[in-house]
Motif scaffolding. Sequence first.
Motif, mmCIF file in Angstrom:
data_model
loop_
_atom_site.group_PDB
_atom_site.id
_atom_site.type_symbol
_atom_site.label_atom_id
_atom_site.label_comp_id
_atom_site.label_asym_id
_atom_site.label_seq_id
_atom_site.Cartn_x
_atom_site.Cartn_y
_atom_site.Cartn_z
ATOM 1 N N GLU A 44 9.739 -4.944 3.624
ATOM 2 C CA GLU A 44 7.758 -4.299 3.373
ATOM 3 C C GLU A 44 6.602 -4.551 4.427
ATOM 4 O O GLU A 44 6.503 -3.801 3.582
ATOM 5 C CB GLU A 44 7.914 -3.700 1.742
ATOM 6 C CG GLU A 44 9.548 -2.299 0.630
ATOM 7 C CD GLU A 44 9.502 -2.391 -0.121
ATOM 8 O OE1 GLU A 44 7.912 -2.896 -0.829
ATOM 9 O OE2 GLU A 44 10.417 -2.775 -1.056
ATOM 10 N N SER A 45 7.605 -5.597 4.472
ATOM 11 C CA SER A 45 6.260 -6.729 4.663
ATOM 12 C C SER A 45 6.391 -7.079 5.978
ATOM 13 O O SER A 45 7.839 -7.317 6.553
ATOM 14 C CB SER A 45 5.962 -7.462 3.043
ATOM 15 O OG SER A 45 7.147 -8.607 3.513
ATOM 16 N N HIS B 265 1.337 -6.328 3.519
ATOM 17 C CA HIS B 265 2.071 -4.962 3.341
ATOM 18 C C HIS B 265 2.313 -4.393 4.756
ATOM 19 O O HIS B 265 1.300 -3.649 5.785
ATOM 20 C CB HIS B 265 1.114 -4.231 2.586
ATOM 21 C CG HIS B 265 1.745 -2.816 1.745
ATOM 22 N ND1 HIS B 265 2.636 -2.048 2.573
ATOM 23 C CD2 HIS B 265 2.977 -3.095 0.446
ATOM 24 C CE1 HIS B 265 2.998 -1.021 1.376
ATOM 25 N NE2 HIS B 265 3.438 -1.843 -0.169
ATOM 26 N N ARG B 266 2.841 -3.763 5.341
ATOM 27 C CA ARG B 266 3.762 -3.401 6.281
ATOM 28 C C ARG B 266 3.487 -2.013 6.102
ATOM 29 O O ARG B 266 2.477 -1.172 7.240
ATOM 30 C CB ARG B 266 5.019 -2.332 6.325
ATOM 31 C CG ARG B 266 5.318 -1.775 7.700
ATOM 32 C CD ARG B 266 7.495 -2.413 8.251
ATOM 33 N NE ARG B 266 7.683 -3.921 8.004
ATOM 34 C CZ ARG B 266 7.918 -4.588 8.648
ATOM 35 N NH1 ARG B 266 7.484 -4.114 9.554
ATOM 36 N NH2 ARG B 266 8.739 -5.468 8.457
ATOM 37 N N LYS B 267 2.896 -0.493 5.642
ATOM 38 C CA LYS B 267 2.695 0.850 5.444
ATOM 39 C C LYS B 267 0.851 0.478 4.745
ATOM 40 O O LYS B 267 0.448 1.339 6.031
ATOM 41 C CB LYS B 267 3.072 1.160 4.173
ATOM 42 C CG LYS B 267 5.116 1.258 4.875
ATOM 43 C CD LYS B 267 5.311 2.469 2.801
ATOM 44 C CE LYS B 267 6.310 3.126 3.575
ATOM 45 N NZ LYS B 267 6.719 3.608 1.788
ATOM 46 N N LEU B 268 0.274 -0.704 4.052
ATOM 47 C CA LEU B 268 -0.880 -0.172 4.411
ATOM 48 C C LEU B 268 -1.698 -1.065 4.883
ATOM 49 O O LEU B 268 -2.841 -1.392 4.772
ATOM 50 C CB LEU B 268 -1.101 -0.763 2.648
ATOM 51 C CG LEU B 268 -0.260 0.284 1.555
ATOM 52 C CD1 LEU B 268 -0.694 -0.419 -0.309
ATOM 53 C CD2 LEU B 268 -1.133 1.507 1.724
ATOM 54 N N ASP B 269 -0.696 -2.066 5.342
ATOM 55 C CA ASP B 269 -1.860 -2.791 6.686
ATOM 56 C C ASP B 269 -2.858 -4.255 5.877
ATOM 57 O O ASP B 269 -3.857 -4.084 6.526
ATOM 58 C CB ASP B 269 -2.157 -2.458 7.688
ATOM 59 C CG ASP B 269 -2.344 -3.144 8.403
ATOM 60 O OD1 ASP B 269 -2.052 -3.942 8.986
ATOM 61 O OD2 ASP B 269 -3.576 -3.574 9.819
ATOM 62 N N ARG B 270 -2.412 -4.246 4.597
ATOM 63 C CA ARG B 270 -3.156 -5.414 3.929
ATOM 64 C C ARG B 270 -2.674 -6.327 3.370
ATOM 65 O O ARG B 270 -1.627 -5.825 2.947
ATOM 66 C CB ARG B 270 -4.152 -4.840 3.346
ATOM 67 C CG ARG B 270 -4.671 -3.276 3.828
ATOM 68 C CD ARG B 270 -5.303 -2.407 2.635
ATOM 69 N NE ARG B 270 -5.674 -3.169 1.018
ATOM 70 C CZ ARG B 270 -5.653 -2.209 -0.049
ATOM 71 N NH1 ARG B 270 -5.684 -0.618 0.030
ATOM 72 N NH2 ARG B 270 -5.513 -2.956 -1.006
ATOM 73 N N TRP B 271 -3.030 -7.518 2.993
ATOM 74 C CA TRP B 271 -2.538 -8.901 2.271
ATOM 75 C C TRP B 271 -2.454 -8.182 0.476
ATOM 76 O O TRP B 271 -3.968 -8.233 0.457
ATOM 77 C CB TRP B 271 -3.516 -9.486 2.462
ATOM 78 C CG TRP B 271 -2.924 -10.591 3.875
ATOM 79 C CD1 TRP B 271 -3.906 -10.642 5.369
ATOM 80 C CD2 TRP B 271 -1.591 -11.225 3.646
ATOM 81 N NE1 TRP B 271 -3.309 -11.317 5.920
ATOM 82 C CE2 TRP B 271 -2.000 -11.714 5.131
ATOM 83 C CE3 TRP B 271 -0.800 -11.571 3.103
ATOM 84 C CZ2 TRP B 271 -0.560 -12.594 5.821
ATOM 85 C CZ3 TRP B 271 0.023 -12.689 3.723
ATOM 86 C CH2 TRP B 271 0.276 -13.131 5.033
ATOM 87 N N LEU B 272 -1.855 -8.303 -0.061
ATOM 88 C CA LEU B 272 -1.539 -7.701 -1.136
ATOM 89 C C LEU B 272 -0.509 -8.762 -2.587
ATOM 90 O O LEU B 272 0.119 -9.512 -1.829
ATOM 91 C CB LEU B 272 -1.012 -6.462 -1.828
ATOM 92 C CG LEU B 272 -1.333 -5.524 -1.194
ATOM 93 C CD1 LEU B 272 -1.326 -3.516 -1.117
ATOM 94 C CD2 LEU B 272 -3.355 -4.780 -1.541
ATOM 95 N N GLN B 273 -0.889 -8.687 -3.586
ATOM 96 C CA GLN B 273 0.423 -9.318 -4.616
ATOM 97 C C GLN B 273 1.595 -8.409 -4.432
ATOM 98 O O GLN B 273 1.369 -6.931 -3.816
ATOM 99 C CB GLN B 273 -0.298 -9.677 -5.984
ATOM 100 C CG GLN B 273 -0.451 -8.200 -6.814
ATOM 101 C CD GLN B 273 -1.825 -7.299 -6.417
ATOM 102 O OE1 GLN B 273 -2.446 -7.207 -5.630
ATOM 103 N NE2 GLN B 273 -2.389 -6.453 -7.524
ATOM 104 N N ILE C 182 -4.509 5.614 -3.027
ATOM 105 C CA ILE C 182 -3.467 5.036 -1.864
ATOM 106 C C ILE C 182 -3.381 6.191 -1.179
ATOM 107 O O ILE C 182 -3.889 7.772 -1.726
ATOM 108 C CB ILE C 182 -1.643 4.806 -2.231
ATOM 109 C CG1 ILE C 182 -2.014 3.840 -3.728
ATOM 110 C CG2 ILE C 182 -0.913 4.644 -1.831
ATOM 111 C CD1 ILE C 182 -1.675 2.556 -3.250
ATOM 112 N N PRO C 183 -3.635 6.105 0.580
ATOM 113 C CA PRO C 183 -3.976 7.280 1.581
ATOM 114 C C PRO C 183 -2.985 8.076 1.533
ATOM 115 O O PRO C 183 -1.459 7.754 1.120
ATOM 116 C CB PRO C 183 -4.057 6.823 2.995
ATOM 117 C CG PRO C 183 -3.465 4.766 2.610
ATOM 118 C CD PRO C 183 -3.937 4.776 0.757
#
Length: 178
Positions: free
Chosen positions: A147-148, A65-73, A116-117
């Motif tokens: 988005e990613s 994820h681009r905004k959260l900088d984490r691997w997500l489903q 979500i921050p």
Amino acid sequence: MNRAELISQIENYQSEHAEEMEMKGRFLDLLLIENCFERSLAIGHITASAWVVNPAGDEVLLLHHRKLDRWLQPGGHADGDEDVIRVAQKELEEETGLEDVILLQEGIFDLDIHSIPARKSDPEHEHFDIRFAFVAKYPDRIKKNEESHDLAWIPLDQLESYVGGERSILRMRDKMFA
């Protein structure tokens, strides 16, 4: 699926994972709020996501994820749509290009509430995420969107190296092995 059907599914949802069972009440309380499917509900809102495995069932599709900088489903906001299965599939298609998927099981696969921050004008809030499990018919037809940073099939036995201790994602992996 409409709100009444979703409420019924959550009321009847059973899990061996205590944290999910503890969240059920909060989901049901949120669903009493008229605009719970809208991002405008600043305290938090309903989201839906897709846990997608390859036909062999040994890899899961995650995006960085681009905004959260984490691997997500893949997943996202309901934006007023009470049919959370449709939301999960729409987000899956938008974020990964996958159209041909089969629901792995009827009903809810997993429930999660996560923070979500704050970002720009959006305050910190919670996503009440309803997750559904799918199998991709054609796993090679993926394409990432803006988005990613990345999109990849991750072997389930290597998942922890991508998501660290993210318990809610590891819980879905554990459900696949159960």
